[in-house]
Design an enzyme around this catalytic site. Sequence first.
Site, PDB file in Angstrom:
ATOM      1  N   ARG A  16       0.812  -1.218   0.000  1.00 56.21           N
ATOM      2  CA  ARG A  16       0.000   0.000   0.000  1.00 56.21           C
ATOM      3  C   ARG A  16       0.849   1.273   0.000  1.00 56.21           C
ATOM      4  O   ARG A  16       0.339   2.365  -0.186  1.00 56.21           O
ATOM      5  CB  ARG A  16      -0.962  -0.014   1.211  1.00 56.21           C
ATOM      6  N   LYS A  23       9.012  -1.366   3.464  1.00 52.25           N
ATOM      7  CA  LYS A  23       8.261  -0.382   4.264  1.00 52.25           C
ATOM      8  C   LYS A  23       9.031   0.090   5.494  1.00 52.25           C
ATOM      9  O   LYS A  23       9.054   1.284   5.793  1.00 52.25           O
ATOM     10  CB  LYS A  23       6.915  -0.967   4.666  1.00 52.25           C
ATOM     11  N   GLY A  79       1.422 -14.287   6.260  1.00 50.59           N
ATOM     12  CA  GLY A  79       0.653 -13.665   7.332  1.00 50.59           C
ATOM     13  C   GLY A  79       1.449 -13.443   8.608  1.00 50.59           C
ATOM     14  O   GLY A  79       2.525 -14.021   8.800  1.00 50.59           O
ATOM     15  N   ASN A 166      -7.035  -3.506  17.531  1.00 54.11           N
ATOM     16  CA  ASN A 166      -5.777  -4.158  17.886  1.00 54.11           C
ATOM     17  C   ASN A 166      -4.628  -3.319  17.329  1.00 54.11           C
ATOM     18  O   ASN A 166      -4.566  -3.051  16.138  1.00 54.11           O
ATOM     19  CB  ASN A 166      -5.773  -5.558  17.240  1.00 54.11           C
ATOM     20  N   ALA A 377      32.353  42.503  -2.526  1.00 57.44           N
ATOM     21  CA  ALA A 377      31.332  41.762  -3.271  1.00 57.44           C
ATOM     22  C   ALA A 377      31.916  41.172  -4.545  1.00 57.44           C
ATOM     23  O   ALA A 377      32.765  41.782  -5.194  1.00 57.44           O
ATOM     24  CB  ALA A 377      30.176  42.688  -3.617  1.00 57.44           C
ATOM     25  N   ASN A 383      39.971  28.098  -6.686  1.00 61.33           N
ATOM     26  CA  ASN A 383      40.713  27.090  -5.910  1.00 61.33           C
ATOM     27  C   ASN A 383      40.934  25.798  -6.667  1.00 61.33           C
ATOM     28  O   ASN A 383      41.583  24.901  -6.175  1.00 61.33           O
ATOM     29  CB  ASN A 383      39.963  26.798  -4.600  1.00 61.33           C
ATOM     30  N   SER A 402      36.303  44.642  -4.480  1.00 65.31           N
ATOM     31  CA  SER A 402      35.177  43.939  -5.096  1.00 65.31           C
ATOM     32  C   SER A 402      35.604  43.240  -6.366  1.00 65.31           C
ATOM     33  O   SER A 402      36.477  43.708  -7.101  1.00 65.31           O
ATOM     34  CB  SER A 402      34.077  44.937  -5.457  1.00 65.31           C
ATOM     35  N   ARG A 437      44.652  44.246 -13.196  1.00 66.94           N
ATOM     36  CA  ARG A 437      43.542  44.462 -14.115  1.00 66.94           C
ATOM     37  C   ARG A 437      44.031  45.396 -15.207  1.00 66.94           C
ATOM     38  O   ARG A 437      45.020  46.112 -15.024  1.00 66.94           O
ATOM     39  CB  ARG A 437      42.356  45.090 -13.378  1.00 66.94           C
TER      40      ARG A 437
END
Length: 450
Positions: A16, A23, A79, A166, A377, A383, A402, A437
Amino acid sequence: MKKLEICILAAGKGSRMRSEKPKVLHEIGGRPMLNYLIDLAGSLQAHRTHVVIGNGADSVKAAFPDIDINWVLQTEQKGTGHAVQQVMPHVDPDARLLILLGDAPLVSLETVNALISTKSELSVLTVCQPDPTNYGRIIRSDDGQIAAIVEERDATPEQRQISEINTGVMCADAESLRQWIQALTTDNDQGEYILTDIVALARKSDMSVLPVMSGNSQEVQGINTLSQLASAERYFQRSMAEQLMDQGVRIVDPMRFDLRGSLAVGTDVTLDINCVIEGSVSLGDRVRIDPNVVLKDCVIGDNVHIKANTVIDGAVIGNDCQVGPFARLRPGTELRQNALIGNFVEVKKSVIGEGSKASHLTYLGDATLGDGVNIGAGTITCNYDGVNKFQTTIGDGAFIGSNTSLVAPVTVGKQATTGAGSTITKDVSDKGLALGRARQTEISNWKDKR
Ligand code: UD1
Ligand code: CA
């Protein structure tokens, strides 16, 4: 007192659930259902624990390595009575046998103790279910004992009205149980050996069958469907939340709290909605966790504020730190006191020194930052060259402009500065300014072709 043995029935397919997974390996609070029953057996200090397995036997066994369990194979599932039959040859005839169902994992130690201490040849844990559909109904006799248990399929319309059911948890003297189990037949609608038929057999031989009624229909609920699994999960989470609230944790909405491991807490901790705690997590005093945070295997110090939508896994966070919103701390991250990790910052296997900050849009991997470092930022540690990982070291008080790319291995000295937009491929000395840069050029009076 007779010694106690425990038998857990876990061989069924759980059709089910409509799942390939056995289960009992479906999880509640991040752990397989069967775990709870094995823990319960441990708390009861059972002399021996037998677990009946069949469907997915190998994967069930593999989920519990190095554990003292007698695994009993039920090759064909005929069972619950048949399942217990497989166990009987392993049980000492002088013992009491407690039967637990693998799909009713949340039954409490207190409830089971009440059952075990009931003096009766057979005692059965029952409960009143508002909707008893599909459960075995308890038929009581005038003396208050149980006359029989009738399964849904075999029940008359009148018997189906009975709400006492039960739970499947039973306790019996092994020697008597063996006789009843041997007498079971498949003369029922299912064509199975139905464990619950032992009640009528016991009564026939004048043995006492006493009900022990639990007042908590949720802890004993059987889990047959994913819907029932979800309701058991909520019940479990609610109890975890209650325990934490008793310890003084402010949980803003216990319905939106999920613990899938263990959580240790200091005082005045606040957990906002939708926090998921996994593995082993420890929170210091006055920690605030904002909404939608995942915390896994981490140690968080005092006065830490974890802001919304942050994911933390395998990190150690010192006192007074702030993390997020939208931050990700991966394994091997250590934040020293008062560090700040802001939005869209990912940190992996790195140490962030005292008072150091990476406030926005940054990746720090395999890096060691000293104290008072400022990461602008858009900064990233490069790496990884596709094969190996390399270290980045940044000294105390350094200022990383930044959008700096730090090509590891590389060291930036104490109080050094990198210009915004730099690609840093060589070490920078203490107090140096590194610019990596292209220089800006300008063509004056440029005629735009447009
Ligand atoms: C069972 C009880 C029912 C009770 C309910 C409580 C029987 C016949 N019925 O019904 O009275 O109200 O539990 O939740 O006992 N299993 C085996 N081998 C098998 C069959 C089942 O190990 O051959 C195991 C299953 O894995 C499961 C447990 O026994 O963990 C119960 O079996 P299940 O089929 O779920 O019984 P229910 O129909 O729920
Ligand atoms: Ca069941």
